[in-house]
Write a protein that holds these residues in place. Structure first.
Motif, PDB file in Angstrom:
ATOM      1  N   LEU A   1      14.830  -3.664  -3.277  1.00  0.00           N
ATOM      2  CA  LEU A   1      14.779  -3.196  -1.895  1.00  0.00           C
ATOM      3  C   LEU A   1      13.923  -4.171  -1.103  1.00  0.00           C
ATOM      4  O   LEU A   1      12.926  -4.687  -1.614  1.00  0.00           O
ATOM      5  CB  LEU A   1      14.172  -1.788  -1.809  1.00  0.00           C
ATOM      6  CG  LEU A   1      14.850  -0.664  -2.606  1.00  0.00           C
ATOM      7  CD1 LEU A   1      13.956   0.559  -2.603  1.00  0.00           C
ATOM      8  CD2 LEU A   1      16.205  -0.337  -2.009  1.00  0.00           C
TER       9      LEU A   1
ATOM     10  N   HIS B   1      13.463  -0.282  -6.639  1.00  0.00           N
ATOM     11  CA  HIS B   1      13.837   1.125  -6.743  1.00  0.00           C
ATOM     12  C   HIS B   1      13.675   1.584  -8.184  1.00  0.00           C
ATOM     13  O   HIS B   1      13.634   0.759  -9.112  1.00  0.00           O
ATOM     14  CB  HIS B   1      15.293   1.316  -6.291  1.00  0.00           C
ATOM     15  CG  HIS B   1      15.659   2.751  -6.046  1.00  0.00           C
ATOM     16  ND1 HIS B   1      16.132   3.572  -7.041  1.00  0.00           N
ATOM     17  CD2 HIS B   1      15.621   3.515  -4.905  1.00  0.00           C
ATOM     18  CE1 HIS B   1      16.368   4.771  -6.539  1.00  0.00           C
ATOM     19  NE2 HIS B   1      16.077   4.765  -5.239  1.00  0.00           N
ATOM     20  N   ARG B   2      13.575   2.872  -8.391  1.00  0.00           N
ATOM     21  CA  ARG B   2      13.378   3.394  -9.755  1.00  0.00           C
ATOM     22  C   ARG B   2      14.513   2.988 -10.683  1.00  0.00           C
ATOM     23  O   ARG B   2      14.307   2.773 -11.880  1.00  0.00           O
ATOM     24  CB  ARG B   2      13.258   4.913  -9.707  1.00  0.00           C
ATOM     25  CG  ARG B   2      12.959   5.519 -11.075  1.00  0.00           C
ATOM     26  CD  ARG B   2      12.547   6.954 -10.973  1.00  0.00           C
ATOM     27  NE  ARG B   2      11.980   7.441 -12.209  1.00  0.00           N
ATOM     28  CZ  ARG B   2      11.208   8.493 -12.314  1.00  0.00           C
ATOM     29  NH1 ARG B   2      10.885   9.165 -11.230  1.00  0.00           N
ATOM     30  NH2 ARG B   2      10.734   8.879 -13.471  1.00  0.00           N
TER      31      ARG B   2
ATOM     32  N   THR C   1      16.567  -3.339   3.788  1.00  0.00           N
ATOM     33  CA  THR C   1      17.381  -3.864   2.679  1.00  0.00           C
ATOM     34  C   THR C   1      18.739  -4.346   3.159  1.00  0.00           C
ATOM     35  O   THR C   1      19.210  -5.422   2.746  1.00  0.00           O
ATOM     36  CB  THR C   1      17.556  -2.772   1.607  1.00  0.00           C
ATOM     37  OG1 THR C   1      16.268  -2.364   1.158  1.00  0.00           O
ATOM     38  CG2 THR C   1      18.357  -3.290   0.434  1.00  0.00           C
TER      39      THR C   1
ATOM     40  N   VAL D   1      11.930   4.689  -2.709  1.00  0.00           N
ATOM     41  CA  VAL D   1      11.873   3.954  -3.977  1.00  0.00           C
ATOM     42  C   VAL D   1      12.304   4.801  -5.171  1.00  0.00           C
ATOM     43  O   VAL D   1      12.260   4.332  -6.310  1.00  0.00           O
ATOM     44  CB  VAL D   1      10.450   3.407  -4.222  1.00  0.00           C
ATOM     45  CG1 VAL D   1      10.113   2.354  -3.190  1.00  0.00           C
ATOM     46  CG2 VAL D   1       9.416   4.524  -4.189  1.00  0.00           C
ATOM     47  N   GLY D   2      12.716   6.072  -4.957  1.00  0.00           N
ATOM     48  CA  GLY D   2      13.282   6.870  -6.024  1.00  0.00           C
ATOM     49  C   GLY D   2      12.288   7.549  -6.936  1.00  0.00           C
ATOM     50  O   GLY D   2      12.668   8.030  -8.004  1.00  0.00           O
TER      51      GLY D   2
ATOM     52  N   PHE E   1       6.353   0.487  -7.531  1.00  0.00           N
ATOM     53  CA  PHE E   1       7.639   0.014  -7.038  1.00  0.00           C
ATOM     54  C   PHE E   1       7.678  -1.505  -6.894  1.00  0.00           C
ATOM     55  O   PHE E   1       8.598  -2.040  -6.280  1.00  0.00           O
ATOM     56  CB  PHE E   1       7.962   0.666  -5.680  1.00  0.00           C
ATOM     57  CG  PHE E   1       6.788   0.668  -4.728  1.00  0.00           C
ATOM     58  CD1 PHE E   1       6.437  -0.469  -4.040  1.00  0.00           C
ATOM     59  CD2 PHE E   1       6.038   1.816  -4.552  1.00  0.00           C
ATOM     60  CE1 PHE E   1       5.364  -0.459  -3.174  1.00  0.00           C
ATOM     61  CE2 PHE E   1       4.966   1.833  -3.690  1.00  0.00           C
ATOM     62  CZ  PHE E   1       4.618   0.681  -2.998  1.00  0.00           C
TER      63      PHE E   1
ATOM     64  N   ASP F   1      12.418   0.244   5.702  1.00  0.00           N
ATOM     65  CA  ASP F   1      13.473  -0.295   4.835  1.00  0.00           C
ATOM     66  C   ASP F   1      14.355  -1.261   5.617  1.00  0.00           C
ATOM     67  O   ASP F   1      14.982  -0.892   6.610  1.00  0.00           O
ATOM     68  CB  ASP F   1      14.314   0.860   4.281  1.00  0.00           C
ATOM     69  CG  ASP F   1      15.261   0.393   3.183  1.00  0.00           C
ATOM     70  OD1 ASP F   1      15.456  -0.814   3.031  1.00  0.00           O
ATOM     71  OD2 ASP F   1      15.799   1.264   2.462  1.00  0.00           O
TER      72      ASP F   1
END
Length: 732
Positions: free
Chosen positions: A433, A427-428, A460, A382-383, A397, A458
């Protein structure tokens, strides 16, 4: 050992009791001192506000008496009345006119409050004025003049706004009576007062330095409190700012409702204020002298900080002694805790090593769903950093509008069951996602929810493929609907000229058959030859004209369909467009149409946009062409093009004063071959707005319409914003 521990606990209890008693005494003394100082400060400010309010009310009363006194001197002057009557009876009497002007000039020079003195007749028309110029008669002044003429008494017209220069004035009206003992009023002498000369500066002046204090002059106007002067913190409020009498917490409203004395409330800015409310005797005015509560108690805050610091120092000293004893008492306990913590950290290090090496994201939460552990893989997904995600009140997130995750939390807490579901994460950088979430609930010995283990995978790319498939299916359905609509409309509109061609061809065939029958006989009489000539001269040319017109219409419809079909295949050459230059070129090209329509076109400074120059040119050409075609013969046509930036969009508006469009036609105008006047005098195939909408669809733009019959139309066009061409970018 137990005895020693018991003795230490006893000493600690005594120290705590002493600390509590001392702290209670210090806090009570500080509170009483603060309360007493607050009362003294408020009383002093109330006294100051009351003194200032009384001073200004007295001076306002004196000012009104002086103005009415000036009018009273003229009202009792028989010589002046005779002079005016003489002038009214003979307007050519220059001597009487000169003496009246001298009276008026002396009155203005002796009193700086009057900016204009006017002599009006009984009908309200200006006969003489100093300085020269008619007295603008507003509704309030007109009513005051009629009152003065009817009552034959000096009348003061309260604050009113001049409709010509929009300034605020007051006026004193002196009725001119016909006869020494009274009689009818033959005119009025109006003494106009500009409150900015003396009255407003006096009201706004505050005798002591203050950052928030000001004086308000208000009166009741129906169900509102009307402000009569400009305010310190808001411009242009005189006779403009109104507050409903329902807002009883506002000091100005309290004044209008007849309250007097010192009041606490909320002013026109929404700030808490302390105000002295006074009524100005012999007038409809109320005076409010106010000051912000924050300024009233500013000295109190400084004193309060000093008291708090002093009390804090005393409490800190007492607490330090108790703290030292407490630390000594629990030294052994802390050492034991430290050893246990070291053992726990070793265990956690082993556990963390296992968790950090997995390819899935892992979250641990407590009973309040506060994140207590995040592995590195989860943070990278998720950054965020691990530190940013720890100890958060909820997953950082998640999209704020998505509550599905929180619903799953509630289900875990309520039922304690494991679950697996798909959720949208953020995501940041803001990109979405999709994750497969597996959650396991932890329950304590009493069966209550105590936390959860959440494992995240994940998915995505899989979701993106599904979304793209859905998008393509919807696009295919939309294209099919457009194609069906185009085929239906085209077949319907093309069938009409075909029927005309068939019908008038049969008419020609019948006419030629009749002609052949008439001419086939021998020895034709003259009447038969005349009938044949009539058929040739009347029926055949008429049918031929309709056949040619129908063929031309069919050709135009087919050409329009070809333009629409080519539009979807044409390659877009996107660049930043200078819309000011483009609109200038369009209006130059259409100059003859604009002149023929006797129209005026106004173009404001427009922001740049991103698009294909040829197609965007066609959009605005069609919009201007529509405005020039559908003009209202009963009024001049005005076309105005404006624009502004709204985030990532350049928004434009093409407004006209044409015939307008009825609500039932506003959505149909974008349909293929739809026209507001089918078969009317306005040329065209009904393709202009269809092309406009399809061009804008290709540019990810939009078009909206606001219109009413007889009031013109406004087309709103949204396009992707471009940068300023002057900065060096590419332009059209």
């Amino acid at each position: 050992m137990k005895t020693r521990d018991s003795g230490q606990r006893h000493v600690l209890a005594v120290l705590i009791l002493i600390l509590v008693i001392l702290a209670a005494g210090i806090l009570t003394a500080g509170y009483r001192y603060d309360l007493n100082y607050e009362m003294q400060q408020r009383t002093e400010v109330e006294r100051q506000l009351s003194a200032i309010g009384a001073l200004k009310v007295n001076e306002l009363m004196q000012w009104r008496r002086e103005r009415l006194g000036d009018a009273g001197v003229l009202y009792k002057n028989i010589s002046f009345f005779r002079l005016v009557r003489r002038f009214f009876e003979n307007p050519q009497d220059s001597e009487a006119q000169g003496e009246i002007r001298m009276w008026m000039g002396n009155l203005r020079s002796s009193c700086e409050h009057y900016d204009q003195v006017c002599l009006l007749n009984a009908q309200g028309a200006t006969r003489l004025s100093d300085p020269n110029g008619p007295l603008p008669v507003s509704s309030a002044l007109s009513y005051g003049i009629s009152q003065a003429l009817r009552s034959r008494q000096v009348t003061m017209v309260d604050f009113y706004r001049d409709g010509r220069d929009q300034r605020v004035y007051l006026s004193v009206l002196v009725p001119i009576l016909d006869g020494q003992g009274g009689g009818r009023a033959i005119g009025v002498l109006a003494l106009r007062i500009n409150p900015k000369t003396y009255l407003y500066p006096f009201i706004n002046r505050w005798p002591t330095p203050s950052q928030t204090a000001e004086t308000l002059l208000v009166r009741r106007d129906g169900d509102d409190a009307l402000f009569l002067n400009d305010l310190r913190f808001r411009a242009n409020t005189a006779l403009n700012l109104r507050i409903s009498l329902k807002n009883a917490d506002v000091p100005a409203v309290k004044a209008a409702l007849g309250r007097t004395g010192v009041e606490e409330g909320t002013d026109y800015r929404g700030a808490k204020v302390l105000a002295d409310v006074c009524a100005v005797p012999d007038s409809p005015w109320f005076l409010v002298a106010r000051m912000d509560i924050s300024e009233v108690f500013a000295p109190l805050r400084k004193r309060r900080r000093e008291v708090i610091v002093f009390v804090g120092v005393l409490l800190l000293g007492a607490g330090a002694g108790v703290g030292l004893a407490w630390r000594e008492q629990h030294a052994r306990f802390f050492r034991a805790e430290y050893e246990a913590a070291e053992a726990l950290r070793e265990s956690e290090a082993k556990y963390r090593n296992i968790v950090e090496t997995t390819n899935e994201g892992i979250l641990l939460t407590d009973g309040s769903f506060r994140t207590t552990f995040v592995n590195r893989q989860m943070a990278e997904m998720v950054g965020y950093t691990v530190e940013e995600m720890l100890d958060t009140p909820g997953p950082v997130f998640l999209f704020p509008e998505d509550d599905a995750f929180h619903e799953s939390e509630k289900s875990l807490r309520r039922q304690g069951k494991d679950s697996q579901y798909e959720r949208r994460f953020r995501h940041r950088d803001g990109s979405p996602l999709w994750m497969l979430v597996s959650a396991k609930a932890f329950m304590d010995l009493q069966g209550r929810f105590s936390g959860s283990l959440i494992m995240i995978t994940d998915i995505t790319e899989r979701k993106r493929a599904e979304v793209e498939r859905e998008r393509l299916l919807k696009e295919l359905e939309r294209k099919n609907r457009e194609m069906e609509s185009t085929i239906y409309v085209a077949s319907h509109d093309l069938r009409s000229p075909l029927l005309n061609i068939q019908g008038f061809s049969r008419m020609q065939e019948k006419a030629f058959a009749e002609l052949d029958s008439l001419l086939s006989g021998e020895g034709l009489p003259g009447e038969t030859r005349g009938a044949a000539l009539a058929i040739l001269r009347e029926r055949v040319p008429k049918a031929q004209r309709f056949i040619v017109a129908s063929a031309a219409k069919m050709d135009a419809l087919i050409a329009g369909l070809l333009r629409v079909s080519r539009l979807g295949r044409a390659h877009l050459r996107l660049k930043t467009l200078d819309m000011n230059r483009m609109l200038e070129a369009i209006t130059t090209t259409m100059a003859f149409q604009i002149q023929e329509a006797h129209a005026s076109v106004e173009i404001e400074t427009l922001p740049p946009c991103r698009g294909d120059a040829t197609q965007i040119n066609q959009v605005f050409t069609n919009l201007l062409d529509n405005a020039l075609k559908y003009l209202d013969p009963g009024r001049p046509l005005k076309i105005r093009v404006t624009g502004h930036l709204d985030g990532e969009l350049s928004c434009y508006c093409v407004a006209d004063t044409g015939v307008g469009i009825a609500p039932e036609h506003q959505e149909k105008v974008y349909e293929l071959f739809h026209r507001l006047d089918p078969g009317g005098a306005v040329p065209g195939e009904g393709l202009g707005l269809t092309l406009v909408r399809r061009i804008l669809d290709r540019h990810d733009g939009d078009i909206r319409l606001e219109s009413s019959p007889g009031e013109g139309s406004r087309f709103f066009v949204d396009l992707p914003a471009g940068f300023d061409p002057s900065s060096g970018g590419e332009e059209a």
